[in-house]
Each structure stands twice: as C-alpha cells, then as structure tokens.
Design a protein around this motif. Structure first.
Motif, PDB file in Angstrom:
ATOM      1  N   GLY A 134      38.492  47.835  37.774  1.00 21.35           N
ATOM      2  CA  GLY A 134      37.536  47.613  36.693  1.00 21.35           C
ATOM      3  C   GLY A 134      36.580  48.771  36.512  1.00 21.35           C
ATOM      4  N   SER A 137      33.280  46.252  34.080  1.00 21.00           N
ATOM      5  CA  SER A 137      33.263  44.854  34.556  1.00 21.00           C
ATOM      6  C   SER A 137      33.396  44.772  36.073  1.00 21.00           C
ATOM      7  CB  SER A 137      34.439  44.078  33.937  1.00 21.00           C
ATOM      8  OG  SER A 137      35.640  44.367  34.636  1.00 21.00           O
ATOM      9  N   ASN A 139      33.383  44.515  40.080  1.00 22.52           N
ATOM     10  CA  ASN A 139      32.501  43.793  41.010  1.00 22.52           C
ATOM     11  C   ASN A 139      31.488  44.740  41.633  1.00 22.52           C
ATOM     12  OD1 ASN A 139      33.582  41.222  40.856  1.00 22.52           O
ATOM     13  ND2 ASN A 139      35.224  41.726  42.306  1.00 22.52           N
ATOM     14  N   ASP A 172      39.908  47.148  31.798  1.00 22.20           N
ATOM     15  CA  ASP A 172      39.548  46.126  32.790  1.00 22.20           C
ATOM     16  C   ASP A 172      40.335  44.824  32.625  1.00 22.20           C
ATOM     17  OD1 ASP A 172      37.534  48.131  32.542  1.00 22.20           O
ATOM     18  OD2 ASP A 172      36.152  46.854  33.663  1.00 22.20           O
ATOM     19  N   SER A 174      42.978  41.776  35.162  1.00 23.14           N
ATOM     20  CA  SER A 174      43.510  41.435  36.487  1.00 23.14           C
ATOM     21  C   SER A 174      44.998  41.103  36.391  1.00 23.14           C
ATOM     22  CB  SER A 174      42.735  40.254  37.084  1.00 23.14           C
ATOM     23  OG  SER A 174      42.884  39.112  36.264  1.00 23.14           O
ATOM     24  N   VAL A 180      40.193  38.002  40.041  1.00 22.60           N
ATOM     25  CA  VAL A 180      38.781  38.215  39.702  1.00 22.60           C
ATOM     26  C   VAL A 180      38.204  36.919  39.140  1.00 22.60           C
ATOM     27  CG1 VAL A 180      39.144  40.651  39.087  1.00 22.60           C
ATOM     28  CG2 VAL A 180      39.091  38.952  37.289  1.00 22.60           C
ATOM     29  N   ALA A 185      33.298  38.725  35.439  1.00 21.40           N
ATOM     30  CA  ALA A 185      33.732  39.993  34.826  1.00 21.40           C
ATOM     31  C   ALA A 185      33.131  40.105  33.427  1.00 21.40           C
ATOM     32  CB  ALA A 185      35.255  40.051  34.766  1.00 21.40           C
ATOM     33  N   VAL A 221      39.856  41.785  30.113  1.00 20.85           N
ATOM     34  CA  VAL A 221      38.480  41.336  29.863  1.00 20.85           C
ATOM     35  C   VAL A 221      38.182  41.291  28.356  1.00 20.85           C
ATOM     36  CG1 VAL A 221      36.033  41.766  30.315  1.00 20.85           C
ATOM     37  CG2 VAL A 221      37.717  42.143  32.116  1.00 20.85           C
TER      38      VAL A 221
END
Ligand code: PSV
Ligand code: MN
Length: 413
Positions: A134, A137, A139, A172, A174, A180, A185, A221
């Motif tokens: 990411g 977004s 983590n 971004d 997953s 995630v 996110a 995202v």
C-alpha cells in the motif's frame, strides 16, 4: 488530386448534414480545436513487462526523448500540445524516488517549451519501491508519510512547471480476504488525501482515478467511480474523478458513468484507450463505445467550450507492449477526432423528439445514423487547412523518424 476528392466529399457531406440542420463548418471548427494530452510513458519502456520485458524498438530512453516523440506527434496532428508526466519515471536526475528534487523538473519544462509543448498532468508514482503493501492506504504510517511527501513534491511540480493538474492512481489493494482491514485502508486513504489536499497550492486540481483491480486481485481500495467520487467530494472543488476507459469490467456502460459525473457538476477527466485486455494498454479505436462517450461529452457541454474552466481534461493513457508506440498514439488521436466529429453531427432535435415520444428504435437510429456517417472528409479538410498530412500514421511511417530513433536509441541507458 486528393485535395479535389476531399473537397467534393466534404461538400457532399455538408449537404447531407444541412438536411439535419447541422452546419459542417461549425463541426469542422470544433474538430480543428480538439486537443488531447499524450502520456510520457507511452513512448518509453514502461508497460513492456508482459512479454519478457519486450519493448518495441526505438523506445525513448528518458523524458527528453519522450518529449521529442510527443513533439513530433503534435507536429503531425496539431492536436496534442500537452505531455503528461510520471514523477518517479520521468525524474531527470534519475535519482532514487525519495531524492527527487522539484527544481530539476524545470529542465523538463524548458525542454518541452522549446518544442512547443506544455507539461500537462503530473502523476505521482505510487507504484515505486516500498508500496507493495500500500501507499496512501498502508498500515505503516512511515510508508504513508513517504507517499504523502512524494505527492506534495508532485503537486509543486504541477503548479510551478505544468498546468496545475495532479492525476492520482493508487495501486493499493489486497490479494486475499483478511489480508487488510478494508475499512481501515479506506480511512487511511481519506486521511492521506485530506492532508495532501490541504497542503497543495490552491492552483492545483486533482483527479482521482479508480481501477477495478490491479494489483489487488481481491480488493482494490479505489475500485470504482463511486469510491473516487466520494473521495473527491470529501476533498472539495479542486478534486474530481478520472475515468480511465480500461478500468472497468467488460460490458460496463462507461458513458452512463460519464453522464452521471457530468450531471453531478464535478469537473472530471478521461484517460482514453481501448479495453481489449483487463487493462488500459490498447490504442483508441473509433468504435461505438468511444462515440457514445463523446456524445455524452458534447451533449453534456464539457468539451469544446470557449470558457475552458467548463471543459474536462482529456488525456490518452495507453502503453501497449508490442506495436509501434508512436503509430499507436497517432492512431488514438485520429480515432478521437473521428469519434468527436461523429458526436457533433448527432441530430439532437430529432433525438429529443423521439425520446419524448418514447420512440425507442427511432431514437436509437438517430445515434446509429451519426455513428455510421463517414466523417473523415471533415477531419481531412481540417488537416488540409492546417497543412498537415491527411493520414498522420502513414506520414509517420514514411518520415524516416522511426529508422532514426531505432539507430540512435540502440543502446539502452
Ligand atoms: C496503472 O494501471 C495505470 O495504467 C493507470 O491507468 C494510470 O493512469 C497509469 O497507469 C499511469 O500511472
Ligand atoms: Mn489511467
């Protein structure tokens, strides 16, 4: 000889259009003014990763060669005075992404200037090293901070050396359910974009691009225009949605999305290409979908206005790995001009009348009639009057430029 034939065909078409109450001269004037931005990445190696890294011969090796190619395209068409750049890929110092210096982009602006080009949209490069989990977004707050910084530098470049337009595409997403926290996110993207928006010069607009998937095959995202639209609304008037023709599932009614965005009053933009793969790599063809898109743009009043603030931003985004890049871009420009001309000759009065009477087939045939009309005499006349080649793709093939760049760019840097 050709000029006589064109002129005869133009006159004939003029008479045909007159019967629908359309002034061919007016259509020609609008088509002559049509401009679209070309992407720097179409001329270089970017996107060549799919067939063992194959890149067509003669690919530009740096931003200066990309500008050379874009300038030639503009000279052949008088329709592409802007080149969009990617900050990470077009960094003239070729330093690491985190060491990009804003001032270095002045050299690019000056070089483009000399060739009669402007730097158009500026794309921060979110798919550089370190964004595998990411960017805005992520983590990890350090990662987010790094990409926020990169965006702010890009915004300054856009404001100082370009036309003040940022185009944001985030990779971004997953790959697996559970990988995630999707809500988190989204919160991270919102917070990052809000910080960026607040800190960018007020002269800078930003377009948020969505894409159904890539590289997130489970979740992306910013996956569709609703997410992009929500984000743009959250930010404010300087933000809009960027519709990339290739970023939808097959069969999606993209012109409806465009109609909705026009209706919302948001100033948006389009990345043109044809969606033959699940992506955005192919050149634009003058097909029915592109015609329908142009019909929304013309009837929705977001193209060709003297008050340029009312116009959306029109850009080509393509980068196919196999075909000749310059020819592919010229082909796209030609296809866009044809599609625009077709949209301009729609008999709007009859269309409206049939719509009001619920004459479904008759209304549909009004659109089909415009689509099936051969409008090339208009395009040819525009080119004759501007002293341009009638067929820029053929003119390119005969120009010797391709042989020259293949010789000069043999050595990869
Ligand atoms: C990435 O998928 C992409 O194709 C997006 O469409 C961007 O606009 C373009 O690349 C340049 O980053
Ligand atoms: Mn795009």
């Amino acid at each position: 000889m050709w000029a006589d034939i064109v002129s005869e065909r133009y006159d004939l078409l003029g008479k045909e259009l007159e019967r629908k109450g359309i002034d061919i001269e007016e259509v020609k004037r609008k088509v002559a003014e049509f401009k679209v931005e070309v992407p720097s990445w179409a001329f270089g190696a970017f996107g060549g990763g799919r067939f063992s890294g194959y890149t067509p011969p003669g690919a530009a090796r740096d931003i200066f060669e990309k500008i050379d190619d874009a300038a030639l395209v503009n000279r052949l068409t008088d329709a592409s005075p802007r080149i969009g750049i990617h900050v990470g890929l077009d960094n003239p110092d070729e330093t690491a992404p985190d060491e990009i210096k804003m001032e270095s982009f002045k050299r690019i602006r000056d070089y483009a200037d000399k060739q009669g080009l402007k730097i158009g949209s500026v794309s921060p490069t979110y798919f550089m090293e370190g964004s595998q989990f990411g960017s805005l977004s992520a983590n990890d707050s350090e990662t987010r901070k790094r990409f926020i910084e990169h965006t702010l530098i890009s915004a300054e470049i856009a404001s100082k050396y370009a036309i003040g337009l940022l185009t944001l595409w985030l990779p971004d997403g997953s790959l697996y359910p559970g990988q995630v926290n999707m809500r988190e996110a989204e919160r991270n993207v919102k917070a990052s974009l809000m910080e960026i928006y607040e800190k960018t010069p007020s002269s800078v607009r930003m377009l948020i691009e969505y894409k159904l998937f890539e590289p997130g095959t489970y979740h992306t995202v910013i996956s569709d225009y609703c997410v992009a639209c929500d984000l743009a609304r959250l930010l404010g008037d300087r933000a809009g949605v960027l519709v990339d023709m290739g970023h939808h599932a097959h069969g999606v009614n993209v012109e409806h999305i465009i109609a909705r965005l026009i209706e919302s009053g948001m100033r948006c933009g389009i990345h043109f290409n044809s969606r033959y793969v699940a992506d955005d790599d192919h050149a634009v063809e003058p097909n029915m979908q592109i015609f329908r898109v142009f019909h929304e743009l013309t009837s929705g009043g977001v193209i060709g206005n003297a008050d340029t603030q009312r116009n959306w931003d029109y850009m080509i985004d393509q980068c196919s790995p196999l075909e000749n890049r310059i020819q592919a871009i010229l082909h796209s420009i030609d296809s866009l001009m044809v599609s625009y001309a077709k949209a301009l000759i729609v008999d709007e009065e009859s269309l409206r009348r049939y719509q009001m009477k619920n004459e479904i087939i008759l209304a549909n045939r009004v659109l089909i009639d415009a689509f099936l009309t051969d409008v090339r005499p208009i395009i040819w006349m525009v080119r004759i009057e501007k002293r341009l080649p009638l067929d820029p793709i053929n003119a390119y093939a005969k120009s010797g430029y391709q042989e020259k760049i293949e010789r000069e760019r043999m050595e990869q840097r």
